[in-house]
Design an enzyme around this catalytic site. Structure first.
Site, PDB file in Angstrom:
ATOM      1  CD  GLU A 184      -2.906  -1.038   2.381  1.00 15.26           C
ATOM      2  OE1 GLU A 184      -2.689  -0.207   3.291  1.00 15.26           O
ATOM      3  OE2 GLU A 184      -3.823  -1.873   2.429  1.00 15.26           O
ATOM      4  CE  LYS A 199      -3.864   2.152 -35.361  1.00 18.33           C
ATOM      5  NZ  LYS A 199      -3.281   2.881 -34.223  1.00 18.33           N
ATOM      6  NE  ARG A 223      -4.740  -0.537 -31.571  1.00 16.28           N
ATOM      7  CZ  ARG A 223      -3.436  -0.706 -31.373  1.00 16.28           C
ATOM      8  NH1 ARG A 223      -2.937  -1.906 -31.140  1.00 16.28           N
ATOM      9  NH2 ARG A 223      -2.613   0.324 -31.404  1.00 16.28           N
ATOM     10  CB  THR A 226       3.041  -2.590 -28.972  1.00 13.23           C
ATOM     11  OG1 THR A 226       2.224  -2.128 -30.059  1.00 13.23           O
ATOM     12  CG2 THR A 226       2.167  -2.886 -27.774  1.00 13.23           C
TER      13      THR A 226
HETATM   14  C1  R5P Z   1      -4.013   5.259 -31.119  1.00 12.57           C
HETATM   15  O1  R5P Z   1      -5.163   5.583 -31.004  1.00 12.57           O
HETATM   16  C2  R5P Z   1      -2.872   5.977 -30.474  1.00 12.57           C
HETATM   17  O2  R5P Z   1      -2.846   7.327 -30.807  1.00 12.57           O
HETATM   18  C3  R5P Z   1      -1.572   5.339 -30.876  1.00 12.57           C
HETATM   19  O3  R5P Z   1      -1.473   5.347 -32.289  1.00 12.57           O
HETATM   20  C4  R5P Z   1      -1.483   3.938 -30.370  1.00 12.57           C
HETATM   21  O4  R5P Z   1      -1.861   3.894 -29.026  1.00 12.57           O
HETATM   22  C5  R5P Z   1      -0.087   3.416 -30.547  1.00 12.57           C
HETATM   23  O5  R5P Z   1      -0.009   2.163 -29.967  1.00 12.57           O
HETATM   24  P1  R5P Z   1       1.102   1.126 -30.397  1.00 12.57           P
HETATM   25  O6  R5P Z   1       2.424   1.815 -30.331  1.00 12.57           O
HETATM   26  O7  R5P Z   1       0.944   0.030 -29.383  1.00 12.57           O
HETATM   27  O8  R5P Z   1       0.755   0.655 -31.792  1.00 12.57           O
END
Ligand code: R5P
Length: 314
Positions: free
Chosen positions: A36, A189, A191, A220
């Site tokens: 804590e 892009k 995801r 990442t």
């Molecule tokens: C997306 O909405 C954010 O602005 C970034 O593009 C995203 O969080 C980047 O994440 P990562 O580096 O894991 O691809």
């Protein structure tokens, strides 16, 4: 006015204090044996205008909890005003209910900050501008762009095209392209998962140009590395990226090491270990935050510090 810091980014807090010539306030923030958080303020703060600096970067929950507990301590010690200075605002990416049965953590965190005693918020490059509306207290939202654009302008990059790595970043990219007098392009892009993205198309003229990807966060590094790969494949000469908050976990570090990115330009809003083999330029936002703290304390305008209208739209 007194400025205190949580443990998430003490070097930045010290630099902010140095920039406005005041000592960093004395408080002890540590952990009890069971984990804590234990906080003790080691000086009188009765009636003072308090600024608490805490980047809510990983471990995000821990850093938020520390912030809440610190604010509770200051409130109970009769501080007159408590400004939560959050150079990086974590949990911002869940800012809407876009699927059934999901939380809106950006709003939850705003509620928790207010409930813990925050009477103002000062933050920088929020993931989405509308997060300001999640608070019922004043929010000063700064942009890193005065610092990053000054660096980029000095480089005087010819044939520059600013690239948004996704649709949500278009407003930010557009603002940078105007600021730098550059063309604009966007990567489509998708995801695939929390750690994987696919970039498969570019809208805009890239061939023979120097590309600058702009974004608020990299974690990442999937988004930035996929965009960089596609840009090089599409004929870009040099590809760099300007990303305000480089959170960079292990996956991100490895991806950056293998990527075609020529330079990553970022800020010191979050701490980051050195990464061999990747050209990273870290610019300090301490002066910017220090100036804003001074102006908030003096009740003078911070407007000129956030004239750039570049926040993301989602
Ligand atoms: C997306 O909405 C954010 O602005 C970034 O593009 C995203 O969080 C980047 O994440 P990562 O580096 O894991 O691809």
């Amino acid at each position: 006015m007194k400025v205190f810091s949580g443990t998430s980014n003490e070097p930045l807090a010290q630099k902010i204090c140095d920039s406005i010539n005041i000592p960093l306030g004395d408080c002890t923030v540590e952990a009890f044996p069971d984990g804590e958080t234990s906080v003790r303020i080691n000086e009188n703060v009765r009636g003072e205008d308090i600024f608490i600096i805490q980047s809510t970067c990983p471990p995000t929950n821990h850093h938020y909890m520390q912030m809440f507990i610190m604010m509770d301590a200051f409130r109970r010690a009769s501080a007159s005003r408590i400004t939560a200075v959050i150079p990086f605002y974590g949990y911002a990416r869940q800012d809407r209910k876009d699927q059934p049965r999901v939380p809106i953590t950006a709003k939850l965190v705003a509620n928790l900050l207010e409930a813990s005693g925050a009477t103002r918020v000062l933050t920088l490059d929020l993931h989405a501008q509308q997060i300001q509306g999640f608070f019922d207290i004043p929010v000063d939202h700064l942009y890193a762009s005065p610092v990053t654009a000054a660096y980029l302008n000095k480089k005087n990059i010819q044939d520059l095209v600013v690239v948004s790595p996704d649709v949500g970043g278009l407003k930010m990219a557009n603002a940078y392209s105007k600021l730098l007098g550059a063309d604009l392009a966007i990567v489509a892009k998708r995801r695939v998962s929390a750690v994987d993205v696919e970039a498969d198309a570019i809208i805009g003229d890239i061939e023979g140009k120097n590309a600058l990807i702009v974004d608020d966060i990299t974690e990442t590094a999937g988004t930035v590395c996929q965009a960089a790969r596609l840009l090089k494949e599409s004929g870009a000469k040099n590809v760099s990226a300007c990303i305000s908050h480089a959170l960079l976990n292990d996956i991100g570090v490895n991806r950056l090491k293998e990527s075609v990115l020529d330079e990553l330009i970022t800020t010191d809003t979050v701490p980051r270990p050195p990464i061999d083999g990747v050209k990273i330029t870290t610019l300090s936002v301490a002066g910017l935050l220090g100036e804003a703290i001074k102006r908030i304390h003096n009740n003078s305008s911070v407007n000129s510090l956030f004239e750039f209208q570049g926040g993301r739209t989602s």
